[in-house]
Design a protein around this motif. Sequence first.
Motif, PDB file in Angstrom:
ATOM      1  N   PRO A 121     -24.330  26.294 -19.163  1.00 36.89           N
ATOM      2  CA  PRO A 121     -24.341  25.043 -18.375  1.00 36.89           C
ATOM      3  C   PRO A 121     -23.076  24.203 -18.530  1.00 36.89           C
ATOM      4  O   PRO A 121     -22.586  23.635 -17.556  1.00 36.89           O
ATOM      5  CB  PRO A 121     -25.575  24.310 -18.920  1.00 36.89           C
ATOM      6  N   ARG A 122     -22.547  24.134 -19.729  1.00 30.45           N
ATOM      7  CA  ARG A 122     -21.351  23.311 -19.944  1.00 30.45           C
ATOM      8  C   ARG A 122     -20.162  23.872 -19.183  1.00 30.45           C
ATOM      9  O   ARG A 122     -19.309  23.121 -18.699  1.00 30.45           O
ATOM     10  CB  ARG A 122     -21.036  23.206 -21.439  1.00 30.45           C
ATOM     11  N   ARG A 166     -32.001  26.418 -23.407  1.00 29.77           N
ATOM     12  CA  ARG A 166     -32.779  27.177 -22.412  1.00 29.77           C
ATOM     13  C   ARG A 166     -31.946  28.335 -21.866  1.00 29.77           C
ATOM     14  O   ARG A 166     -32.467  29.426 -21.619  1.00 29.77           O
ATOM     15  CB  ARG A 166     -33.228  26.254 -21.273  1.00 29.77           C
ATOM     16  N   TYR A 167     -30.673  28.079 -21.677  1.00 36.56           N
ATOM     17  CA  TYR A 167     -29.763  29.125 -21.198  1.00 36.56           C
ATOM     18  C   TYR A 167     -29.723  30.288 -22.192  1.00 36.56           C
ATOM     19  O   TYR A 167     -29.832  31.460 -21.811  1.00 36.56           O
ATOM     20  CB  TYR A 167     -28.374  28.524 -21.010  1.00 36.56           C
ATOM     21  N   LEU A 221      -1.059  21.757 -13.828  1.00 35.26           N
ATOM     22  CA  LEU A 221      -1.596  22.586 -14.904  1.00 35.26           C
ATOM     23  C   LEU A 221      -2.963  22.059 -15.322  1.00 35.26           C
ATOM     24  O   LEU A 221      -3.097  20.876 -15.670  1.00 35.26           O
ATOM     25  CB  LEU A 221      -0.640  22.575 -16.103  1.00 35.26           C
ATOM     26  N   LEU A 222      -3.954  22.929 -15.296  1.00 41.52           N
ATOM     27  CA  LEU A 222      -5.269  22.593 -15.824  1.00 41.52           C
ATOM     28  C   LEU A 222      -5.389  23.210 -17.211  1.00 41.52           C
ATOM     29  O   LEU A 222      -5.280  24.429 -17.373  1.00 41.52           O
ATOM     30  CB  LEU A 222      -6.385  23.138 -14.926  1.00 41.52           C
ATOM     31  N   ILE A 223      -5.563  22.361 -18.213  1.00 39.49           N
ATOM     32  CA  ILE A 223      -5.799  22.855 -19.575  1.00 39.49           C
ATOM     33  C   ILE A 223      -7.301  22.826 -19.798  1.00 39.49           C
ATOM     34  O   ILE A 223      -7.926  21.763 -19.854  1.00 39.49           O
ATOM     35  CB  ILE A 223      -5.077  22.008 -20.631  1.00 39.49           C
ATOM     36  N   ALA A 224      -7.879  24.005 -19.864  1.00 34.73           N
ATOM     37  CA  ALA A 224      -9.327  24.124 -19.972  1.00 34.73           C
ATOM     38  C   ALA A 224      -9.711  24.721 -21.320  1.00 34.73           C
ATOM     39  O   ALA A 224      -8.891  25.296 -22.025  1.00 34.73           O
ATOM     40  CB  ALA A 224      -9.873  25.000 -18.841  1.00 34.73           C
ATOM     41  N   SER A 225     -10.946  24.550 -21.667  1.00 36.76           N
ATOM     42  CA  SER A 225     -11.507  25.226 -22.837  1.00 36.76           C
ATOM     43  C   SER A 225     -12.924  25.606 -22.465  1.00 36.76           C
ATOM     44  O   SER A 225     -13.384  25.335 -21.357  1.00 36.76           O
ATOM     45  CB  SER A 225     -11.518  24.292 -24.057  1.00 36.76           C
ATOM     46  N   THR A 226     -13.636  26.233 -23.357  1.00 35.47           N
ATOM     47  CA  THR A 226     -15.048  26.477 -23.101  1.00 35.47           C
ATOM     48  C   THR A 226     -15.861  25.269 -23.565  1.00 35.47           C
ATOM     49  O   THR A 226     -17.024  25.374 -23.907  1.00 35.47           O
ATOM     50  CB  THR A 226     -15.525  27.760 -23.798  1.00 35.47           C
ATOM     51  N   ILE A 227     -15.210  24.121 -23.552  1.00 29.62           N
ATOM     52  CA  ILE A 227     -15.833  22.818 -23.847  1.00 29.62           C
ATOM     53  C   ILE A 227     -16.485  22.841 -25.223  1.00 29.62           C
ATOM     54  O   ILE A 227     -17.629  22.444 -25.411  1.00 29.62           O
ATOM     55  CB  ILE A 227     -16.858  22.429 -22.739  1.00 29.62           C
ATOM     56  N   LYS A 238     -20.214  16.437 -20.389  1.00 29.29           N
ATOM     57  CA  LYS A 238     -21.274  16.151 -21.354  1.00 29.29           C
ATOM     58  C   LYS A 238     -22.105  17.408 -21.571  1.00 29.29           C
ATOM     59  O   LYS A 238     -22.593  18.017 -20.621  1.00 29.29           O
ATOM     60  CB  LYS A 238     -22.155  15.006 -20.855  1.00 29.29           C
ATOM     61  N   VAL A 239     -22.233  17.789 -22.822  1.00 38.18           N
ATOM     62  CA  VAL A 239     -22.975  18.999 -23.170  1.00 38.18           C
ATOM     63  C   VAL A 239     -24.440  18.618 -23.383  1.00 38.18           C
ATOM     64  O   VAL A 239     -24.764  17.797 -24.241  1.00 38.18           O
ATOM     65  CB  VAL A 239     -22.396  19.654 -24.435  1.00 38.18           C
ATOM     66  N   ASP A 240     -25.320  19.215 -22.573  1.00 41.25           N
ATOM     67  CA  ASP A 240     -26.762  18.986 -22.686  1.00 41.25           C
ATOM     68  C   ASP A 240     -27.342  20.068 -23.593  1.00 41.25           C
ATOM     69  O   ASP A 240     -27.468  21.237 -23.187  1.00 41.25           O
ATOM     70  CB  ASP A 240     -27.401  19.043 -21.293  1.00 41.25           C
ATOM     71  N   ASP A 241     -27.675  19.696 -24.812  1.00 39.68           N
ATOM     72  CA  ASP A 241     -28.141  20.682 -25.788  1.00 39.68           C
ATOM     73  C   ASP A 241     -29.407  21.400 -25.342  1.00 39.68           C
ATOM     74  O   ASP A 241     -29.591  22.599 -25.621  1.00 39.68           O
ATOM     75  CB  ASP A 241     -28.388  20.006 -27.142  1.00 39.68           C
ATOM     76  N   GLN A 242     -30.297  20.695 -24.637  1.00 38.61           N
ATOM     77  CA  GLN A 242     -31.542  21.323 -24.177  1.00 38.61           C
ATOM     78  C   GLN A 242     -31.257  22.384 -23.118  1.00 38.61           C
ATOM     79  O   GLN A 242     -31.825  23.487 -23.155  1.00 38.61           O
ATOM     80  CB  GLN A 242     -32.494  20.265 -23.630  1.00 38.61           C
ATOM     81  N   LYS A 243     -30.363  22.058 -22.187  1.00 33.63           N
ATOM     82  CA  LYS A 243     -29.991  23.046 -21.170  1.00 33.63           C
ATOM     83  C   LYS A 243     -29.308  24.254 -21.805  1.00 33.63           C
ATOM     84  O   LYS A 243     -29.557  25.402 -21.407  1.00 33.63           O
ATOM     85  CB  LYS A 243     -29.058  22.410 -20.135  1.00 33.63           C
ATOM     86  N   GLU A 244     -28.439  23.985 -22.781  1.00 33.42           N
ATOM     87  CA  GLU A 244     -27.753  25.089 -23.471  1.00 33.42           C
ATOM     88  C   GLU A 244     -28.758  25.994 -24.177  1.00 33.42           C
ATOM     89  O   GLU A 244     -28.622  27.225 -24.163  1.00 33.42           O
ATOM     90  CB  GLU A 244     -26.733  24.529 -24.476  1.00 33.42           C
TER      91      GLU A 244
END
Length: 406
Positions: A105-106, A79-80, A8-14, A71-77
């Motif tokens: 990106p996340r 730009r996205y 089972l993979l428990i995922a989220s939108t991070i 790891k959430v990269d705020d700059q990439k987010e």
Amino acid sequence: MSNRKMKLLIASTIDYCVPDVKGGAFATHVFNLVKCNEIKDKMDITVLSMFDEKAEEESKKYPGSRFIYVKVDDQKEQRYKSSKLIEFLNRVSFKMFYTIFIPAPRIREAYQKVKGERFDFIFGAGGDPSEYGWFTRKVGREKMIFNVGGHLEGGKVATATFGNFICCSDFIRNHMRDNIENCDIITILNRVDIEKFMQELCPGEKLQLKKRFGLVDKTTILFMGRVAPEKGVEQLVDAFARMRYKKECILLIAGAANFGNGGTTEFEERIQRKVKQLNNNIKMLGFIHHNELWKFMRISDMAILPSMWEEPAGNVVPECMAAGLPLIITNSGGMVEYVDKETAIVVEKDHNVVNNLKDALEYLYENPDIRNRMGEAAKKKAKDYDVMIYYDMLFKELCRLQKNTD
């Protein structure tokens, strides 16, 4: 099915981290499943989580599950979010296929971390259903399960991605059945770690906490939750201000607008100003870590959860019941499915809600014997909401789905 354990993979939108070092209902829910799996070991669980140093360190105590941190990269987010081309492509994809073509990106990083692996099911725990599209293309929607902890709108979007839905109340399940078709939709009521909330404070620590917050010889009323308009905090503050017995009581507000992530909102600041103007008998505690909440329940005489929206369910109700607290709640969504007349007073959230809350507070203040009876009944009923029950029900449901897809 073979003898191997179900993967089972428990995922989220991070959007949160597991273990739940920063709070949040979904994070706590996932972490409870991990803790159950340490004991029962029925599944091979992988958890995708937003990176947090404290969470990663805490996760080492639970070797029975695997944690993958993103790891959430705020700059990439950023730009996205600001890319007009991506916005256009996603809008077209969403309109045609009810899913986004280029995830954030996340989300892409999360997918890459598990890209080469095979899972029996992917359990979506929170977030936007459209962002799980890459996972659906990997395993097919019949193996995608969404844990519905809120009001899920957009039926075509949800059903393009998920074939199965587990709802936290019949209120939410019925709402979904009215909006989507060709899906498996069931209810499994939220369960909590009742042993944690049934703990007793030693007399010395209890007295120390009461002295710290000025609760000695006071009747203590506890609110727990986000300091947000839909949680009814303002109506509660106004109701407390109208109480005949407010000088004999203390209202504790445990929670913050942004969980443990820091910062305040305009609404939270407005409530803080209102509290300062009223009296010293309302204390805003800010964010309290989930591991510490039970202590505040143990120094309280009653709990109040005055939600002004249609609350899907929430974990706070069974947590308070496990702590033996009589409850005052509003007639809100699925929350009422967790209580009965022996454990809670249910008030209407109509135009007279402030007076309704005031009357309920005064009634419980005036009747300590009734408070005690309700508290004992709540403890007894809380045994129906042990997280181990949820774990077993989820596993049974996964086995049923597995049999149908084999």
